[in-house]
Scaffold this active site. Sequence first.
Site, PDB file in Angstrom:
ATOM      1  N   HIS A   1     -47.113 -20.687   5.468  1.00 13.41           N
ATOM      2  CA  HIS A   1     -45.808 -20.783   4.797  1.00 13.41           C
ATOM      3  C   HIS A   1     -46.002 -20.979   3.294  1.00 13.41           C
ATOM      4  CE1 HIS A   1     -44.293 -22.486   8.839  1.00 13.41           C
ATOM      5  NE2 HIS A   1     -43.837 -21.242   8.738  1.00 13.41           N
TER       6      HIS A   1
ATOM      7  N   LYS B   1     -34.589 -25.249  19.590  1.00 11.75           N
ATOM      8  CA  LYS B   1     -35.919 -25.825  19.382  1.00 11.75           C
ATOM      9  C   LYS B   1     -35.837 -27.345  19.333  1.00 11.75           C
ATOM     10  CE  LYS B   1     -38.042 -22.106  16.655  1.00 11.75           C
ATOM     11  NZ  LYS B   1     -38.725 -21.803  15.380  1.00 11.75           N
TER      12      LYS B   1
ATOM     13  N   ARG C   1     -46.840 -12.071  10.617  1.00 12.44           N
ATOM     14  CA  ARG C   1     -48.208 -12.328  11.043  1.00 12.44           C
ATOM     15  C   ARG C   1     -48.778 -11.172  11.865  1.00 12.44           C
ATOM     16  NH1 ARG C   1     -46.874 -17.733  14.107  1.00 12.44           N
ATOM     17  NH2 ARG C   1     -45.211 -16.310  14.650  1.00 12.44           N
TER      18      ARG C   1
ATOM     19  N   SER D   1     -46.332 -23.036  13.728  1.00 14.01           N
ATOM     20  CA  SER D   1     -46.050 -24.467  13.704  1.00 14.01           C
ATOM     21  C   SER D   1     -46.226 -25.078  15.092  1.00 14.01           C
ATOM     22  CB  SER D   1     -44.625 -24.709  13.189  1.00 14.01           C
ATOM     23  OG  SER D   1     -44.524 -24.322  11.840  1.00 14.01           O
TER      24      SER D   1
END
Length: 158
Positions: free
Chosen positions: A17, A41, A90, A127
């Site tokens: 990030h 989440k 990614r 994360s």
Amino acid sequence: MVKALFPGSFDPFTNGHLDIARRAAGLFDEVIIGVGTNLSKQYLFQTSEKIALIEQATAHLKNVSVVEMSGLTVDFMTKIDANVLIRGLRNEKDYQYERDIAQMNQELGDVETVFLLAKPDHQFLSSSLLKEVASTGTDISKYVPNNIEKALNEKLGK
């Protein structure tokens, strides 16, 4: 002046990030990191904690600020007068997911999305993976900024 929004939940903010934020800061006049909440989440850090940690990690980037973000991204962009949306990619899975969101944002608010490819040493970072690895007491110092490593270890009791 081009103002860019880099949104995410950032729980925690990783070196991947940070790299995207640093590179965006070199491309745009102003970069706003929008810390949002995804109701599906479960988070380790409160929004206010994430904002403080990200501010510390990005303090050297003079044209970067961190704010709490809520609602639809396109509406938030209008509220802060942002011109561009920044997303890091990614892998192919990220691209397929982000491509559809970019198209929806274009339809809803004429938002231009700029994708920045993750550097190879960050392509596997997420994360959730880092939280899992950190929970075992494994050293994650090369994956997150120092202040975030410390906060993560404190949260996990390590």
